[in-house]
Each structure stands twice: as C-alpha cells, then as structure tokens.
Scaffold this motif. Structure first.
Motif, PDB file in Angstrom:
ATOM      1  N   THR A 192      13.222 -62.340  30.140  1.00 32.30           N
ATOM      2  CA  THR A 192      12.951 -62.056  31.562  1.00 32.30           C
ATOM      3  C   THR A 192      14.264 -61.616  32.202  1.00 32.30           C
TER       4      THR A 192
ATOM      5  N   GLY B 125      17.199 -60.697  34.391  1.00 37.87           N
ATOM      6  CA  GLY B 125      17.413 -60.952  35.806  1.00 37.87           C
ATOM      7  C   GLY B 125      16.497 -62.009  36.375  1.00 37.87           C
TER       8      GLY B 125
ATOM      9  N   GLU C  91      13.218 -61.960  36.203  1.00 33.97           N
ATOM     10  CA  GLU C  91      11.947 -61.399  36.664  1.00 33.97           C
ATOM     11  C   GLU C  91      10.842 -61.667  35.651  1.00 33.97           C
ATOM     12  N   LYS C  92       9.872 -62.472  36.060  1.00 34.47           N
ATOM     13  CA  LYS C  92       8.751 -62.840  35.185  1.00 34.47           C
ATOM     14  C   LYS C  92       7.541 -61.988  35.534  1.00 34.47           C
ATOM     15  N   ASN C  93       6.904 -61.429  34.515  1.00 31.08           N
ATOM     16  CA  ASN C  93       5.721 -60.614  34.739  1.00 31.08           C
ATOM     17  C   ASN C  93       4.492 -61.516  34.777  1.00 31.08           C
TER      18      ASN C  93
ATOM     19  N   THR D 176      11.606 -68.441  28.119  1.00 31.51           N
ATOM     20  CA  THR D 176      12.026 -67.142  28.654  1.00 31.51           C
ATOM     21  C   THR D 176      13.360 -66.740  28.038  1.00 31.51           C
TER      22      THR D 176
END
Length: 439
Positions: free
Chosen positions: A172, A174, A176-178, A195
């Motif tokens: 992930t 930065g 940022e998780k989808n 992650t």
C-alpha cells in the motif's frame, strides 16, 4: 504528438516469415543483475532479522513509517467495513464474480480433488490420499494498479481446496489502501492480511517472522523483484509459476466485428509495453479492417501510450493460408489467452493443444475470463502452456500414496521386491521384504 500503433504485418506465404516470426516472439526472461542483487540482499535480511527487516524495507519502498508489524496487519473487521462501504453495484459485481469463481473451482474439486483407493485380488489396498496445504500466502500487486480480481482467483481455489489459513500480502504505497481489494479479501475468505509487498513480503512468507507466519506455498503475480524472490525461495516453499508478460492470440475467420478484435488486442497490450497481442487470420482484407479500427480506437484509450509501445514492439497481424495453419502456429506459440473469433469455434478447438485458456466464439472476450466467467485467470505465459496449467484447486492440495499390503499380498510382492532389490545391490531392502515371506 499523434500515436500510431503499427503491429508487424506478416504473411506465412512470405519467404522470410519464419525468421521474422521468431524475432517477434522472442522475449528474454532474464532479469536485470541489479534486481537479482537487490533481491538477494532483501531475502538475506528478512531471513536474518525478520520483522525488523520487513519494516525497514516497507519504510523505504512503500513510504510507510510503521512502528510495528501490528500496524501493517489488517483486521477482518476492516475488510468487512471496506466491503460494506462499496457502492452497491461494486458489491454485487464482486459477490457475483466470487460466486462464479467458487462454483467453477468446486466443480474442479469434485472432478479431481478426492481421495480414492481399491483392493486388489489378494486384499492389498492401494490408493491416494488428497489433503489440502496447511497455510498458503497470496501476493496481490498494489503499486501502479489494484487487482481485486487477483484476490478472488488466488484465494477462492485455496479456500475450496480446504486450506486452513490463507495469508495475503499487498503493498500500500504511501499508506493508500484500495477498498475493492480489501473487500475482495473479505468476500474470498482470506484469514490474515499484511500491507507489505515486494521481495521482503515474499521473504516474510517463505521464512516466517515473529508477525508473519511461514507458509507452505506462495501464489500470485508481481513485478520483477517479486518474481525473482519467488524463484529464489522455491524449494523452501512451493510457488505457482514465474509469470512473464501478458499475452493474447486471436484466431479470426473474419466473421467477428473488426472493432471487437482490435479492442481484444488492446486488452492485453494495455498491461505493459512487453505484453504481446497477435492476430492470425486467413483474410487479408479483415486484417486491414482491424488495423483501421486500431487507428480509430487508439486515441480513445487512457493507456494509449502503453498500448502503442506494446503493439509496435511485440504485436503482429499475420496472414495465414487458412484457419488450420493458424491453429498450427497457435500451438507453436502456446499463448496465455487464446480467442477463437469464429462462427465455428468448436470446429477449430480440437486442433488446439497448447493454451492457458481458450475463449470460444466472438462473444467470449478475454476480459470476461479475467474477471467473472469462473475459470482461473492465473495462467501460464511465455509458451509454458506447453507443459503447465492454470491455477486451480490442485495447486493447493498434495497427494499421498496409500499402501496397505495384506498377508497374502506380501508373499507375491515380497518375492518381486526381493529380486529387484538384490539386483540393485540393496540387501536391507531385500531382507525387509523377505522377512515377511512364509517359509
């Protein structure tokens, strides 16, 4: 600047076809020496320092300043929350795709995934015991794009096979998780999610750390670092395959709309510039129409630059003498995805021996197989379909032979074994069989 995609035009009737054809197919799987050295260093550090090394590389490569591995593990409640927060259309699509993938792999399980045994005339039992792996790790890419479909295709057959614990790793960058990826993990029944990504994630799964449990097998696609790491840990753990660039081969008789075929070629070319898209067709006018559709549709594509580089560097439109010759060339290529864009797909399918997946008829776009048709989209590339198969429940099972020799059977088999063992000079083997013989 106007982009122009010009796949190489070839004809099997030309004198120089063979050399040009081989040159277009060539792709070197050799990874850069820098990648190999970096992976060597990362795996050595993870093996020696465990979680500490994983945290260090996660900070460096994913820009995540995590204080502990606990902060990099996602709780099941977070996966469920990600699913519940999706738009209704995405939730329905994810659940429907998962159900189709599950149904297909359950059918696969019933066909080939059961233990079996029989007794011979002397009462000896012979058979095979099929058992699932204890724990598997699935790698889900998370850098340039997110792949919830990869979660379904890797986790669901493992779940159907009966694997006790499925551990997922996904970078992930930065932080940022989808949400669609996390929701897919929830729908597919993944047990633990970390992650983390890259070679360090592969190392953590292969060696085990304080936080990440050691697995028995690692599946799932990744970049050159991930592929190199999987290659290096193979033997300590199992792996699915070392995947090369994406491929599509379309066999067309000219009956499918040219714009459909052009877009199907785009569907693989948009992955990356090394992806390969090839069209084989005995109709020269149809090849020209496909080229015209490539020209028309390319400016509409968000990934037009990647498609252009892929088609110019590795694409080809090949004129064949007939469909039978096209099938013969397809067998030489052994493509990952093979579309039969024909009014008579079942006429040509028996001639096709080597392909990761075969898509029959004009309405069967390769993209349907990628997402929701049901069969697995993890497929052999780089001509390895000559000897390997799509990911399936069998990749998450192992087989143990069952042998129970009766007293009567020991008299027959013992004499045979004794004779062969003496012939090999292995007297203890022979004596072990002979001791069970009646005087």
């Amino acid at each position: 600047m106007t982009l122009q995609a010009r796949p190489l035009r070839l004809s099997t009737a030309d004198a120089g076809f063979e050399a040009a054809f081989q040159a277009r197919l060539h792709w070197s799987a050799d990874t850069d020496a820098q990648v190999e050295q970096a992976v060597t260093d990362i795996l050595a550090a993870v093996r020696a320092r465990g979680d500490e090394a994983v945290l260090e590389y996660t900070r460096r490569f994913d820009r995540l300043d995590a204080a502990s591995m606990e902060s990099l593990q996602l709780a099941p409640a977070q996966l469920k929350a990600a699913f519940e927060q999706l738009p209704a259309a995405q939730r329905l699509a994810l659940e429907t795709a998962a159900e189709r993938v599950r149904s297909y792999h359950e059918a696969q399980m019933q066909a080939s995934g059961q233990s079996w045994s029989y007794r011979d005339a002397e009462g000896t039992l012979l058979g095979q015991k099929v058992t699932p792996l204890d724990r598997v790790g699935i790698y889900v890419p998370g850098g340039k794009a997110a792949y919830p479909s990869s979660v379904l295709m890797n986790a669901i057959p493992a779940q159907v096979a009966g694997v006790a614990e499925i551990v997922m790793v996904v970078p992930t960058p930065g932080g940022e998780k989808n949400p669609l990826v996390l929701a897919a993990a929830h729908v597919a029944g993944v047990h633990r999610v970390f992650t983390i990504g890259g070679a360090q994630a592969v190392g953590a799964l292969a060696y085990g750390t304080d936080a990440v449990p050691r697995v028995d097998k690692i599946t799932g696609p990744g970049n050159a670092y991930v592929a190199s790491a999987k290659r290096r840990v193979f033997g300590l753990v199992g792996i699915d395959m070392i995947a090369g660039p994406s491929e599509i081969l379309v066999l067309a008789d000219g009956s499918t709309p040219a714009d459909w075929v052009a877009m199907d070629l785009f569907s693989q070319a948009e992955h990356d510039e090394l992806a390969q898209s090839i069209l084989l067709c005995p109709d020269g006018a149809f090849l020209e129409r496909v080229q015209q559709e490539i020209d028309r549709l390319l400016p509409q594509m968000p990934r037009a630059e990647i498609i252009t580089r892929s088609l110019n560097g590795r694409g080809a439109l090949i004129l064949t003498r007939d469909m039978a010759e096209a099938c013969a060339i397809s067998n030489r290529i052994a493509p990952e995805h093979l579309e039969i864009a024909s009014q008579e797909p079942h006429r040509w399918e028996p001639l096709l021996r080597h392909a990761g997946a075969i898509f029959l008829g004009g309405y069967t776009s390769e993209s349907l197989g990628d997402y929701c048709a049901g069969p697995n989209h993890v497929l052999p590339t780089s001509s390895t379909a000559r000897f390997s198969s799509p990911l399936g429940v069998y990749d998450f099972q192992k087989r143990s032979s069952l042998i129970e020799v009766s007293e009567a059977g020991a008299q027959t088999l013992g004499r045979i074994a004794s004779t062969l063992a003496h012939g090999e000079g292995l007297q203890a083997h022979a004596r072990a069989a002979e001791m069970r013989l009646k005087p």
